[in-house]
Design an enzyme around this catalytic site. Structure first.
Site, PDB file in Angstrom:
ATOM      1  N   GLU A  69       0.817  -1.218   0.000  1.00 52.91           N
ATOM      2  CA  GLU A  69       0.000   0.000   0.000  1.00 52.91           C
ATOM      3  C   GLU A  69       0.851   1.268   0.000  1.00 52.91           C
ATOM      4  O   GLU A  69       0.409   2.314  -0.442  1.00 52.91           O
ATOM      5  CB  GLU A  69      -0.956   0.005   1.210  1.00 52.91           C
ATOM      6  CG  GLU A  69      -2.149  -0.904   0.999  1.00 52.91           C
ATOM      7  CD  GLU A  69      -3.306  -0.666   1.967  1.00 52.91           C
ATOM      8  OE1 GLU A  69      -3.169   0.147   2.903  1.00 52.91           O
ATOM      9  OE2 GLU A  69      -4.341  -1.319   1.799  1.00 52.91           O
ATOM     10  N   HIS A 121       9.656 -26.427   0.863  1.00 49.08           N
ATOM     11  CA  HIS A 121       8.994 -27.534   0.164  1.00 49.08           C
ATOM     12  C   HIS A 121       7.846 -27.043  -0.699  1.00 49.08           C
ATOM     13  O   HIS A 121       6.947 -27.804  -1.044  1.00 49.08           O
ATOM     14  CB  HIS A 121       8.512 -28.562   1.198  1.00 49.08           C
ATOM     15  CG  HIS A 121       9.645 -29.037   2.047  1.00 49.08           C
ATOM     16  ND1 HIS A 121      10.451 -30.083   1.689  1.00 49.08           N
ATOM     17  CD2 HIS A 121      10.155 -28.545   3.214  1.00 49.08           C
ATOM     18  CE1 HIS A 121      11.393 -30.241   2.614  1.00 49.08           C
ATOM     19  NE2 HIS A 121      11.239 -29.313   3.542  1.00 49.08           N
ATOM     20  N   LYS A 175     -13.699   0.613  -2.967  1.00 47.67           N
ATOM     21  CA  LYS A 175     -14.619   0.951  -1.873  1.00 47.67           C
ATOM     22  C   LYS A 175     -15.813   1.721  -2.422  1.00 47.67           C
ATOM     23  O   LYS A 175     -16.959   1.464  -2.063  1.00 47.67           O
ATOM     24  CB  LYS A 175     -13.908   1.862  -0.852  1.00 47.67           C
ATOM     25  CG  LYS A 175     -12.960   1.160   0.091  1.00 47.67           C
ATOM     26  CD  LYS A 175     -12.521   2.151   1.177  1.00 47.67           C
ATOM     27  CE  LYS A 175     -11.516   1.538   2.122  1.00 47.67           C
ATOM     28  NZ  LYS A 175     -11.016   2.476   3.126  1.00 47.67           N
TER      29      LYS A 175
HETATM   30  O1  PA5 Z   1      -3.092   1.160   5.988  1.00 53.26           O
HETATM   31  C1  PA5 Z   1      -4.179   1.643   5.737  1.00 53.26           C
HETATM   32  O2  PA5 Z   1      -4.372   2.866   5.769  1.00 53.26           O
HETATM   33  C2  PA5 Z   1      -5.364   0.769   5.403  1.00 53.26           C
HETATM   34  O3  PA5 Z   1      -4.985  -0.560   5.256  1.00 53.26           O
HETATM   35  C3  PA5 Z   1      -6.413   0.855   6.498  1.00 53.26           C
HETATM   36  O4  PA5 Z   1      -5.820   0.527   7.728  1.00 53.26           O
HETATM   37  C4  PA5 Z   1      -7.592  -0.079   6.243  1.00 53.26           C
HETATM   38  O5  PA5 Z   1      -8.170   0.213   4.990  1.00 53.26           O
HETATM   39  C5  PA5 Z   1      -8.638   0.083   7.331  1.00 53.26           C
HETATM   40  O6  PA5 Z   1      -9.001   1.408   7.454  1.00 53.26           O
HETATM   41  P1  PA5 Z   1      -9.744   1.974   8.729  1.00 53.26           P
HETATM   42  O7  PA5 Z   1      -8.841   1.878   9.888  1.00 53.26           O
HETATM   43  O8  PA5 Z   1     -10.072   3.393   8.372  1.00 53.26           O
HETATM   44  O9  PA5 Z   1     -10.976   1.141   8.915  1.00 53.26           O
END
Ligand code: PA5
Length: 464
Positions: free
Chosen positions: A299, A328, A442
């Protein structure tokens, strides 16, 4: 407990050791000295001005105190009946807690008798699979269960849906009032739907510190509260992170493992087409650290645009593997497949247990040679043999030696990888703390389910 530094060893990517078209020559690393200085000075200034606040998490004493106070309150209110602690969250809101607790709890914590556990069982509810969620309800007694819902934005559909389901299931059995006492929301300190719901319900809350994104939040109440609830020494985790901060604050790339590791990965990727970064701990306890790392890299660095607006399609593909099991399963590919991988082995020097392999069936060579050795020796031999085999076949590999898996060393690992990822973001010229690519999916999901404000996404799908 061994309070020792983790050791970073990159010999097996360098031309002296690795005879390979994708080895790195010393002068290639040296060519990053100036760039490193520049990025370092930008990071120091950003940090001084309060930017990238994840850097300061090891020192946020007030949050740590709040976490400990909340743990104390819950434990004294619930007393003996506290059996289950359930974390509802996804992505950055769950992976840090999973990695931390898996690393530092007994491998079968949840299956131990209560007296041996000395802490509640811990479960992470991430997915929205109806059969799994119903499975939780079949197993958990609401009277004995505490929920920690974690969402920074408060608008994550998976987390919200699971929270609503848990609220209905539990409140119907124990009543709204008791449910309110048995739920803690970890969310943005000021805004967002989860904050609004928590205020309306008058439930306890913990903050996700401002400016700290999910995947950089393991050392905040997001990871620390679940860890403290099951008895992990969070002070030591933070002490380990603070120790690593001293090392990763160095400007010289040859003294800073986070900068060096970022440069090696970046260089292999952008100059030698090494598109895949594998993290392979030889340790079951550290297995989920690779899952956490996978998200952190994906990310943070997987970006279409540079901060200049130029299209770059940045980022290596992070891969989780676990030694010795994946010898393995994966090593055949890593040794003989395309020259597109750099493999990091996390090797533990001292395990908590020392198991002698018994000398049995000695007339059969396949079992005879093992007798008299320890399982520890076998594990170490396999990790070292894998590194040697990879090197011999020209595959770049890095070793991180963990003297012992404990809160102090685990704190170091988290912090090192976070600094590395930020630094790598600057090398690629991308923003490592946003995730625009996650948003599109989303929005379409909101559109399909008729969320207000997202009608155009729903229509787009209907018109396909
Ligand atoms: O690293 C990030 O920003 C994302 O992976 C969020 O943690 C994830 O989408 C969950 O978001 P939130 O904490 O707003 O529910």
């Amino acid at each position: 407990m061994l309070k020792k530094p983790i050791i970073y060893n990159y010999n097996n990517v360098m031309s002296e050791c690795l005879k390979s078209p994708i080895c790195i020559y010393p002068e290639e690393l040296e060519s990053y000295a100036e760039k490193t200085k520049k990025i370092h000075s930008t990071l120091v200034k950003t940090r001084e001005n309060g930017g990238l606040p994840f850097y300061e998490l090891p020192y946020k004493k007030e949050d740590v105190e709040l976490v400990k106070r909340t743990v104390g309150e819950i434990k004294s209110e619930m007393g003996e009946k506290l059996e289950n602690f359930v974390v509802i969250g996804i992505g950055g809101s769950s992976l840090g807690g999973i990695a931390l607790t898996r690393a530092l709890l007994h491998p079968f914590h949840n299956l131990l008798p209560a007296a041996k556990r000395g802490a509640p069982r811990i479960f992470f509810v991430e997915n929205i699979d109806p059969d799994q969620i119903q499975g939780f309800f079949d197993m958990l007694d609401p009277e004995k269960t505490v929920i920690n819902v974690i969402s920074k934005s408060g608008s994550t559909a998976e987390t919200m849906a699971n929270f609503l389901l848990f609220q209905k299931y539990m409140a119907e059995i124990i009543g709204e009032n008791n449910f309110r006492k048995q739920v803690i929301a970890t969310t943005d300190p000021k805004k967002g739907a989860m904050r609004n719901i928590a205020e309306e319900m008058e439930i306890r809350t913990l903050p996700v510190p401002e400016g700290v994104g999910g995947r950089f939040s393991v050392l905040s109440p997001v990871g620390l509260f679940p860890a403290a609830m099951v008895g992990i020494d969070i002070d030591l985790v933070l002490e380990g992170a603070a120790f690593m901060d001293r090392i990763t604050s160095k400007e010289n790339l040859f003294e800073n493992p986070a900068y060096m590791n970022a440069i090696i990965h970046y260089h292999l990727h952008t100059r030698k087409n090494v598109n895949v970064a594998v993290l392979m701990p030889y340790s079951e306890a550290l297995a989920e650290i690779s899952l956490w790392y996978r998200q952190l890299l994906a990310e943070s660095l997987g970006k279409m645009y540079a901060v200049t607006g130029e299209v770059v399609y940045a980022g290596q593909t992070p891969v989780k593997a676990v030694g010795a099991v994946d010898q393995h399963s994966q090593i055949q590919l890593y040794r003989e497949g395309p020259f597109d991988k750099v493999i990091t082995i996390l090797r533990v020097e001292n395990f908590k247990n020392f198991l002698n392999i018994p000398s049995l069936h000695e007339k059969f060579e396949a079992s005879a040679y093992l007798g008299g050795h320890t399982l520890n020796e076998l594990f170490e031999a396999e990790a070292k043999a894998t590194m040697l085999a990879l090197t011999k076949s020209g595959r770049p590999n890095i070793e991180i030696v963990v003297p012992e898996v404990n809160p102090y060393t685990v704190g170091q690992i988290f912090y090192m990888y976070e600094v590395q990822t930020i630094f790598a973001g600057y090398l690629y010229g991308v923003n490592p703390v946003d995730q625009p690519g996650v948003e599109a999916g989303k929005h379409y999901a909101y559109g399909i389910l008729g969320r207000k404000g997202y009608e155009k996404y729903g229509e787009e799908i209907e018109n396909l």
